[in-house]
Design an enzyme around this catalytic site. Structure first.
Site, PDB file in Angstrom:
ATOM      1  N   ASP A 169      -3.011   6.041   6.659  1.00 53.31           N
ATOM      2  CA  ASP A 169      -3.194   7.339   7.490  1.00 53.31           C
ATOM      3  C   ASP A 169      -4.358   7.004   8.317  1.00 53.31           C
ATOM      4  O   ASP A 169      -4.255   6.696   9.572  1.00 53.31           O
ATOM      5  CB  ASP A 169      -3.479   8.667   6.562  1.00 53.31           C
ATOM      6  CG  ASP A 169      -4.512   8.497   5.539  1.00 53.31           C
ATOM      7  OD1 ASP A 169      -5.554   7.444   5.341  1.00 53.31           O
ATOM      8  OD2 ASP A 169      -4.279   9.288   4.521  1.00 53.31           O
TER       9      ASP A 169
ATOM     10  N   PHE B 163      -0.441  16.883   3.462  1.00 54.38           N
ATOM     11  CA  PHE B 163      -1.146  15.990   2.080  1.00 54.38           C
ATOM     12  C   PHE B 163      -0.002  15.962   1.405  1.00 54.38           C
ATOM     13  O   PHE B 163       0.651  16.997   0.485  1.00 54.38           O
ATOM     14  CB  PHE B 163      -2.223  17.029   1.595  1.00 54.38           C
ATOM     15  CG  PHE B 163      -3.118  16.245   0.682  1.00 54.38           C
ATOM     16  CD1 PHE B 163      -2.692  16.226  -0.611  1.00 54.38           C
ATOM     17  CD2 PHE B 163      -4.072  15.496   1.177  1.00 54.38           C
ATOM     18  CE1 PHE B 163      -3.638  15.746  -1.499  1.00 54.38           C
ATOM     19  CE2 PHE B 163      -4.839  14.828   0.302  1.00 54.38           C
ATOM     20  CZ  PHE B 163      -4.328  14.835  -1.073  1.00 54.38           C
TER      21      PHE B 163
ATOM     22  N   ARG C  40       1.117  12.066  -9.997  1.00 51.45           N
ATOM     23  CA  ARG C  40       1.428  10.766  -9.817  1.00 51.45           C
ATOM     24  C   ARG C  40       2.692  10.704 -10.336  1.00 51.45           C
ATOM     25  O   ARG C  40       3.829   9.748  -9.958  1.00 51.45           O
ATOM     26  CB  ARG C  40       0.639   9.799 -10.331  1.00 51.45           C
ATOM     27  CG  ARG C  40      -0.679   9.643  -9.648  1.00 51.45           C
ATOM     28  CD  ARG C  40      -1.636   8.309 -10.389  1.00 51.45           C
ATOM     29  NE  ARG C  40      -3.079   8.411 -10.340  1.00 51.45           N
ATOM     30  CZ  ARG C  40      -3.497   8.021  -9.002  1.00 51.45           C
ATOM     31  NH1 ARG C  40      -2.417   7.274  -8.020  1.00 51.45           N
ATOM     32  NH2 ARG C  40      -4.622   8.099  -8.786  1.00 51.45           N
TER      33      ARG C  40
ATOM     34  N   GLU D 123       0.807  -1.080  -0.006  1.00 54.26           N
ATOM     35  CA  GLU D 123      -0.119   0.085   0.041  1.00 54.26           C
ATOM     36  C   GLU D 123       0.962   1.296  -0.129  1.00 54.26           C
ATOM     37  O   GLU D 123       1.850   1.053   0.448  1.00 54.26           O
ATOM     38  CB  GLU D 123      -0.843   0.038   1.263  1.00 54.26           C
ATOM     39  CG  GLU D 123      -1.605   1.253   1.586  1.00 54.26           C
ATOM     40  CD  GLU D 123      -2.877   1.281   0.340  1.00 54.26           C
ATOM     41  OE1 GLU D 123      -2.730   1.491  -1.063  1.00 54.26           O
ATOM     42  OE2 GLU D 123      -4.148   1.140   0.744  1.00 54.26           O
ATOM     43  N   ASP D 124       0.461   2.190  -0.648  1.00 53.95           N
ATOM     44  CA  ASP D 124       1.162   3.569  -0.769  1.00 53.95           C
ATOM     45  C   ASP D 124       1.142   4.251   0.717  1.00 53.95           C
ATOM     46  O   ASP D 124       2.285   4.787   1.010  1.00 53.95           O
ATOM     47  CB  ASP D 124       0.500   4.544  -1.841  1.00 53.95           C
ATOM     48  CG  ASP D 124      -0.964   5.014  -1.580  1.00 53.95           C
ATOM     49  OD1 ASP D 124      -1.430   4.294  -0.638  1.00 53.95           O
ATOM     50  OD2 ASP D 124      -1.415   5.653  -2.420  1.00 53.95           O
TER      51      ASP D 124
ATOM     52  N   ASP E  84      -1.574  10.539  -5.585  1.00 54.34           N
ATOM     53  CA  ASP E  84      -2.135  11.509  -6.514  1.00 54.34           C
ATOM     54  C   ASP E  84      -2.835  12.823  -5.652  1.00 54.34           C
ATOM     55  O   ASP E  84      -3.230  12.470  -4.667  1.00 54.34           O
ATOM     56  CB  ASP E  84      -2.912  11.148  -7.625  1.00 54.34           C
ATOM     57  CG  ASP E  84      -4.511  10.729  -7.054  1.00 54.34           C
ATOM     58  OD1 ASP E  84      -5.632  11.173  -7.593  1.00 54.34           O
ATOM     59  OD2 ASP E  84      -4.426   9.695  -6.227  1.00 54.34           O
TER      60      ASP E  84
END
Length: 176
Positions: A102, A151, A164, A98-99, A158
């Site tokens: 949070d 953020f 991206r 997973e990126d 993205d």
């Protein structure tokens, strides 16, 4: 409101070095096993590809796509599977890639979903961990970087399908 790039949080070189370290650690932990690498689209596709090239164990690849954000910057808390796996994970050693984690809601959902399919083992690797945003605790086996509550975009991640392509992790802020 539009968002524009404010700065760089992690360089391409920092990311590449850490991905190599993660690949070595995962390969050591899964020595002698074939691993099914499950990338979570779209955000983790760049990280997943780079990590895969750093593994020294045999690996298969599959992808899932989930939605919890839409075009917003805050998780809705409602997770939907947009693309499921092509093959069964039953009896396989699964590495979920997973990126970012949070809130933890999406990752918890994915782990529970995969665990119900009886893999031989399930490990989680995330590029970025943002603990300040956590709404639920979720165990992660491999973490690339722990980051502040900003953020972020880049390296596959993205904002409204933009940024991206950046080879680094950048910080975006409101414009205007």
């Amino acid at each position: 409101m539009a968002r524009k790039l404010k700065g760089q949080l992690l360089s391409a070189e920092q990311i590449a070095a850490r991905v190599r370290e993660l690949g070595a650690e995962i390969s050591r932990d899964l020595a002698g096993q074939t691993v099914l690498v499950v990338g979570v689209l779209k955000g983790a596709f760049v990280f997943c590809a780079d990590l895969l090239r750093c593994l020294t164990v045999p690996a298969e690849v599959d992808f899932m796509a989930v939605s919890s954000y839409g075009s917003a910057t805050e998780s809705s808390g409602v997770i939907r599977i947009l693309k499921d796996l092509d093959a069964s994970v039953t009896g396989k050693h699964v590495l979920l890639v997973e990126d970012i984690v949070d809130s933890g809601l999406t990752l918890r959902y994915l782990k529970e979903y995969l665990e119900h399919q009886n893999p031989a083992s399930l490990r989680v690797c995330v590029l970025l961990d943002k603990p300040a945003r956590r709404q639920t605790q979720v165990a992660v086996d491999y973490v690339g970087f722990t980051i502040p509550d900003e953020f972020i975009v880049g390296y596959g991640i993205d904002y409204a399908e933009q940024y991206r392509h950046l080879p680094y992790i950048g910080i975006v802020g409101e414009d205007g």
